[in-house]
Motif scaffolding. Structure first.
Motif, PDB file in Angstrom:
ATOM      1  N   GLY A 373       0.626  -1.398  -0.076  1.00  0.00           N
ATOM      2  CA  GLY A 373       0.143   0.030   0.248  1.00  0.00           C
ATOM      3  C   GLY A 373       0.847   1.271   0.042  1.00  0.00           C
ATOM      4  N   PHE A 374       2.122   1.138  -0.405  1.00  0.00           N
ATOM      5  CA  PHE A 374       3.020   2.393  -0.629  1.00  0.00           C
ATOM      6  C   PHE A 374       3.028   2.999   0.946  1.00  0.00           C
ATOM      7  N   SER A 375       3.117   4.447   0.482  1.00  0.00           N
ATOM      8  CA  SER A 375       3.028   4.943   2.066  1.00  0.00           C
ATOM      9  C   SER A 375       1.653   5.308   2.417  1.00  0.00           C
ATOM     10  N   ASN A 376       0.732   5.049   1.832  1.00  0.00           N
ATOM     11  CA  ASN A 376      -0.668   5.176   2.110  1.00  0.00           C
ATOM     12  C   ASN A 376      -1.203   4.506   3.203  1.00  0.00           C
ATOM     13  N   HIS A 377      -0.909   3.003   3.322  1.00  0.00           N
ATOM     14  CA  HIS A 377      -1.365   2.207   4.133  1.00  0.00           C
ATOM     15  C   HIS A 377      -0.344   2.088   5.585  1.00  0.00           C
ATOM     16  N   LEU A 378      -1.133   2.086   6.533  1.00  0.00           N
ATOM     17  CA  LEU A 378      -0.637   1.784   8.012  1.00  0.00           C
ATOM     18  C   LEU A 378      -0.291   0.468   8.253  1.00  0.00           C
ATOM     19  N   VAL A 379       1.036   0.120   7.998  1.00  0.00           N
ATOM     20  CA  VAL A 379       1.468  -1.362   8.216  1.00  0.00           C
ATOM     21  C   VAL A 379       2.783  -1.377   8.855  1.00  0.00           C
ATOM     22  N   PHE A 380       2.603  -1.842  10.075  1.00  0.00           N
ATOM     23  CA  PHE A 380       3.828  -1.916  10.935  1.00  0.00           C
ATOM     24  C   PHE A 380       4.395  -3.302  10.612  1.00  0.00           C
ATOM     25  N   LEU A 381       5.826  -3.011  10.062  1.00  0.00           N
ATOM     26  CA  LEU A 381       6.492  -4.224   9.706  1.00  0.00           C
ATOM     27  C   LEU A 381       7.265  -5.145  10.745  1.00  0.00           C
ATOM     28  N   ALA A 382       7.409  -4.631  11.738  1.00  0.00           N
ATOM     29  CA  ALA A 382       8.447  -5.376  12.731  1.00  0.00           C
ATOM     30  C   ALA A 382       7.891  -6.937  12.504  1.00  0.00           C
ATOM     31  N   PRO A 383       6.328  -7.190  12.955  1.00  0.00           N
ATOM     32  CA  PRO A 383       6.054  -8.478  12.943  1.00  0.00           C
ATOM     33  C   PRO A 383       6.333  -9.433  11.545  1.00  0.00           C
ATOM     34  N   LEU A 384       6.472  -8.576  10.464  1.00  0.00           N
ATOM     35  CA  LEU A 384       7.027  -9.241   9.362  1.00  0.00           C
ATOM     36  C   LEU A 384       8.280  -9.923   9.371  1.00  0.00           C
ATOM     37  N   PHE A 385       9.226  -8.741   9.658  1.00  0.00           N
ATOM     38  CA  PHE A 385      10.638  -8.724   9.925  1.00  0.00           C
ATOM     39  C   PHE A 385      10.914 -10.181  11.007  1.00  0.00           C
ATOM     40  N   LYS A 386      10.104  -9.920  11.935  1.00  0.00           N
ATOM     41  CA  LYS A 386      10.373 -11.032  12.917  1.00  0.00           C
ATOM     42  C   LYS A 386      10.013 -12.516  12.361  1.00  0.00           C
ATOM     43  N   GLU A 387       8.850 -12.412  11.663  1.00  0.00           N
ATOM     44  CA  GLU A 387       8.507 -13.613  11.347  1.00  0.00           C
ATOM     45  C   GLU A 387       9.543 -14.429  10.474  1.00  0.00           C
ATOM     46  N   THR A 388      10.152 -13.935   9.844  1.00  0.00           N
ATOM     47  CA  THR A 388      11.105 -14.357   8.908  1.00  0.00           C
ATOM     48  C   THR A 388      12.543 -14.761   9.856  1.00  0.00           C
ATOM     49  N   LEU A 389      13.055 -13.979  10.651  1.00  0.00           N
ATOM     50  CA  LEU A 389      14.049 -13.971  11.358  1.00  0.00           C
ATOM     51  C   LEU A 389      13.795 -15.097  12.457  1.00  0.00           C
ATOM     52  N   GLU A 390      12.496 -15.250  13.178  1.00  0.00           N
ATOM     53  CA  GLU A 390      12.375 -16.439  13.943  1.00  0.00           C
ATOM     54  C   GLU A 390      11.955 -17.767  13.175  1.00  0.00           C
ATOM     55  N   SER A 391      11.941 -17.937  11.805  1.00  0.00           N
ATOM     56  CA  SER A 391      11.451 -19.003  11.270  1.00  0.00           C
ATOM     57  C   SER A 391      12.483 -19.961  11.579  1.00  0.00           C
ATOM     58  N   ASP A 392      12.265 -21.226  11.680  1.00  0.00           N
ATOM     59  CA  ASP A 392      13.232 -22.338  11.836  1.00  0.00           C
ATOM     60  C   ASP A 392      13.596 -23.054  10.641  1.00  0.00           C
ATOM     61  N   THR A 393      14.784 -22.754  10.260  1.00  0.00           N
ATOM     62  CA  THR A 393      15.361 -23.426   8.715  1.00  0.00           C
ATOM     63  C   THR A 393      15.528 -25.104   8.937  1.00  0.00           C
ATOM     64  N   TYR A 394      15.861 -25.353  10.302  1.00  0.00           N
ATOM     65  CA  TYR A 394      16.117 -26.622  10.587  1.00  0.00           C
ATOM     66  C   TYR A 394      17.344 -27.255   9.835  1.00  0.00           C
ATOM     67  N   ALA A 395      18.472 -26.050   9.301  1.00  0.00           N
ATOM     68  CA  ALA A 395      19.332 -26.447   8.536  1.00  0.00           C
ATOM     69  C   ALA A 395      20.653 -27.098   9.307  1.00  0.00           C
ATOM     70  N   ASP A 396      20.706 -26.552  10.665  1.00  0.00           N
ATOM     71  CA  ASP A 396      21.683 -27.304  11.554  1.00  0.00           C
ATOM     72  C   ASP A 396      20.842 -27.781  12.538  1.00  0.00           C
ATOM     73  N   GLY A 397      19.680 -28.569  12.236  1.00  0.00           N
ATOM     74  CA  GLY A 397      18.918 -29.090  13.264  1.00  0.00           C
ATOM     75  C   GLY A 397      17.897 -27.925  14.129  1.00  0.00           C
ATOM     76  N   LYS A 398      17.016 -28.622  14.608  1.00  0.00           N
ATOM     77  CA  LYS A 398      16.233 -27.641  15.384  1.00  0.00           C
ATOM     78  C   LYS A 398      16.551 -26.270  15.850  1.00  0.00           C
ATOM     79  N   GLY A 399      15.969 -25.220  16.031  1.00  0.00           N
ATOM     80  CA  GLY A 399      16.472 -24.081  16.274  1.00  0.00           C
ATOM     81  C   GLY A 399      17.403 -23.253  15.407  1.00  0.00           C
ATOM     82  N   SER A 400      17.507 -23.615  14.309  1.00  0.00           N
ATOM     83  CA  SER A 400      18.368 -22.962  13.289  1.00  0.00           C
ATOM     84  C   SER A 400      17.585 -21.802  12.465  1.00  0.00           C
ATOM     85  N   THR A 401      17.494 -20.937  13.430  1.00  0.00           N
ATOM     86  CA  THR A 401      16.290 -19.831  12.829  1.00  0.00           C
ATOM     87  C   THR A 401      17.270 -19.173  11.771  1.00  0.00           C
ATOM     88  N   VAL A 402      16.347 -18.405  11.140  1.00  0.00           N
ATOM     89  CA  VAL A 402      17.256 -17.371  10.108  1.00  0.00           C
ATOM     90  C   VAL A 402      17.946 -16.382  10.842  1.00  0.00           C
TER      91      VAL A 402
END
Ligand code: GCW
Length: 661
Positions: A373-402
């Motif tokens: 929504g460009f700069s028209n929509h009020l969308v706070f992005l910390a939850p989006l950033f954190k959703e990725t950062l906290e995703s567990d990739t399992y690359a080096d076993g459980k807990g291998s978050t991004v």
């Protein structure tokens, strides 16, 4: 008489402009502070431009105890970090270097501004990432790709002679949240960026940013040797090409001794790259890494690559980069967008995270709201950033978050970094929407400490930007924290993606299917709606993109029963009458989601209307009018998408859902 009137007018208006509530001050507002502590209440040794800024901030704004600022060699391991301790008569901030002291000063100013306790401090801070970088997609002609806050902040025509005061304000704002690096120009880079006259301009900006602890980087065009240097080609294995980069790099470091390095978008969306000469991304990146190495510079090489092919776009970056693992020099870091397609309202994390085992990886987020929504929509992005950062990739076993894959805590990464595509322009309020300032703020805070919660960040930002009155903070906080999910609901719920209008990416166009156009740029490619159902089959029976995820995620995503519902249509082609966990059919659920997105925005309007007593008129009205646009747009999205998808589902809109008009 006329003169008198003018003076009177200036006299009357001056206080107004001085206390301008136009958002230009960002979160750095100290409304009640008339003066900070006197200089003799600051103990420090030595002279250094960064230290001077730290002291100036204190004498202007700090109203608490005496402060001691100490650099200590033994704290070098904290990098930009610091320790703050307070006793009854003074606060001691110590750090390995002056940048850390400046960050420490902003920390206590934040505490003062948010009315937190400053008397019993025992704080140790160390940033999550070494390089906390903004990527500006600013062009040399002053336009900004996907920028929604006016033209570029960088006035290339005026530089190096005329200097906008905003350069320093920008540096200060970044330093206050820990951002320590910036890429000045668009990844779709003009070769002219490396022209000597432009480098002279860059030098001026670098000099302004330096005392604020900020390093400058540049996006470079891979064809620069050919276009700018008039060489026969830009083949990375050509000696002349290597020498051209070597000379150019020494020229840069002569002007800017602490230059950070290059960001490169190569062989992506029409940009030139090593593949034009039959070479690999590693060949290209390593050539640049070699010339930067002696100066301590790095290469951030983007993994955002895809081409028109039979292969699912979501799989392409992984397929191209995996065979190159282990082939990159140690001052190369691969910069990976948070999701496998393109900054969509919701994507699963990019499967490249963790998959490259012998290569440093960094995440790239979009702070500018190209798809939100460009700069028209009020969308706070910390939850989006954190959703990725906290995703567990399992690359080096459980807990291998991004977060852990990229911050060096699981792997011995040579460089750790995180990038955000800036939402900043020359608008008075910097970001076009006052609430978009929160996304700049949130990126900086999470780059400093990815463990901060979205709620903590909102609390800080609201108190600093507006007021600490709980009657304001609590409702507005709820609105901000739910706003990303709301946007997903009215735009593309349940894993839908890229059904935006072609090119500008603002409104809906799920029917988009230009004859003869690139299929992977057409919305129908992504939702695949037909009479049976909707969604992209990325399971074994489809593109098998699920196989790029480590176990058990490949199975979790691959099985319609275990796939998280918020990613269902990303991974599965689902029958319209499929029963969702809450008992609704998929079609009903889709209607319900779109509708609830609309209802939430209307709720935000009501919440904001009640905030009038707590906000100055100017900012109150700005936000109110933006919410009005958002509310109309949400209805537009809902109606367009439901009416379009209904032509396939042929099912009625449930009775309790607002009718599309
Ligand atoms: O999101 C897409 C944008 C392009 C952008 C590209 C990229 C800078 O639509 O405008 O180009 O991604 O990230 O390279």
């Amino acid at each position: 008489m006329n003169n008198f009137r003018t003076y009177l007018l200036i006299f009357l208006l001056f206080p107004l402009s001085f206390f301008a509530e136009d958002g230009s001050q960002l979160w750095l507002r100290f409304p009640n502070v008339k003066k900070g502590i006197s200089a003799d209440k600051i103990i420090s040794k030595g002279k250094n431009p960064t230290l001077e800024i730290a002291k100036k901030e204190l004498t202007t704004y700090w109203q608490g105890q005496m402060i001691e600022l100490r650099t200590e060699k033994s704290l070098k391991h904290l990098k930009d970090g610091y320790i703050i301790k307070s006793n009854s008569d003074k606060i001691i901030i110590s750090a390995g270097k002056e940048n850390g002291l400046l960050y420490g000063v902003y920390h206590i100013l934040r505490l003062q501004q948010t009315k937190s306790d400053v008397n019993h401090l025992n704080i140790t801070e160390k940033p999550s990432y070494d390089v906390r970088i903004l990527n500006h997609w600013d062009n040399l002609d002053g336009s900004v790709e996907r920028g929604y806050a006016g033209k570029s902040l960088w006035k290339w025509e005026d530089l190096p002679n005329k200097i906008s005061p905003r350069y320093e304000e920008y540096a200060r704002a970044n330093a206050s949240i820990g951002i320590n690096s910036v890429v000045l120009n668009n990844v779709n880079a003009s070769p002219n960026m490396l022209r000597t006259d432009y480098l002279q301009k860059v030098k001026v900006l670098a000099n302004i940013f330096r005392p604020y602890g900020i390093k400058v980087y540049l996006s470079v065009n891979f064809s620069s040797p050919k276009v700018l240097g008039r060489l026969e080609n830009s083949d990375p294995l050509n000696k002349n090409v290597q020498n051209w980069w070597k000379d150019k790099t020494s020229e840069i470091y002569k002007l800017i001794p602490d230059f950070g390095g290059f960001l490169v978008k190569a062989n992506s969306e029409g940009q030139p790259g090593p593949q034009d000469y039959g070479r690999t991304h590693a060949d290209g990146a390593n050539m640049m890494a070699d010339v930067l190495k002696p100066f301590g510079g790095i290469v951030m090489w983007r993994a955002f690559v895809y081409s028109p092919s039979k292969e699912d776009r979501a799989k392409q970056a992984y397929l191209e980069f995996l065979p190159l693992d282990g082939k990159f020099k140690d001052n190369v870091i691969v910069q990976i967008k948070n999701g496998p397609i393109d900054f969509q309202p919701r994507e699963p994390f990019n499967p490249l995270f963790g998959a490259l085992k012998k290569t440093s990886e960094m995440a790239e987020f979009q702070i500018t709201q190209e798809y939100l929504g460009f700069s028209n929509h009020l969308v706070f992005l910390a939850p989006l950033f954190k959703e990725t950062l906290e995703s567990d990739t399992y690359a080096d076993g459980k807990g291998s978050t991004v977060a852990k894959i990229t911050d060096g805590s699981l792997r011995n990464n040579k460089i750790t970094a995180i990038a955000g595509v800036a939402n900043i322009g020359e608008d008075t309020n910097w970001t076009g929407n006052i609430f978009a300032q929160a996304n700049w703020y949130a990126f900086g805070r999470l780059a400093w400490n990815h463990e901060l919660s979205s709620e903590q960040i909102v609390n800080e930002w609201l108190k600093m930007t507006f007021t600490d009155n709980q009657k304001f903070v609590n409702p507005v906080k709820e609105m901000m924290l739910s706003s990303r999910e709301t946007a997903v609901d009215y735009m593309m719920p349940l894993g839908l993606h890229h059904i935006f209008a072609f090119d500008h990416h603002y409104g809906p166009e799920p029917w988009g299917n230009i004859q003869g156009g690139r299929p992977d740029w057409m919305p129908v490619y992504y939702h695949k709606a037909d009479e049976n159902g909707v969604g992209f089959d990325r399971t074994k029976s489809g593109s098998n993109a699920v196989s790029q995820y480590f176990s058990p995620l490949n199975n979790t995503f691959g099985n319609i029963e275990t796939c998280p519902e918020n990613l269902l249509l990303w991974f599965h082609h689902v029958p319209w009458s499929y029963q969702m966990k809450d008992g609704k059919t998929l079609w009903e659920e889709l209607c319900f989601k779109y509708d609830s997105g609309v209802k939430n925005v209307r709720e935000y309007q009501k919440i904001w209307d009640k905030m009038e007593p707590y906000v100055d008129a100017e900012r109150f009205k700005q936000v109110q009018s933006k919410l009005k646009i958002q509310s109309k747009d949400a209805v537009w999205w809902k109606d367009a998408c439901l009416l379009y998808f209904q032509t396939f589902s042929k099912m009625p809109i449930p009775y309790n859902i607002e009718r599309p008009v």
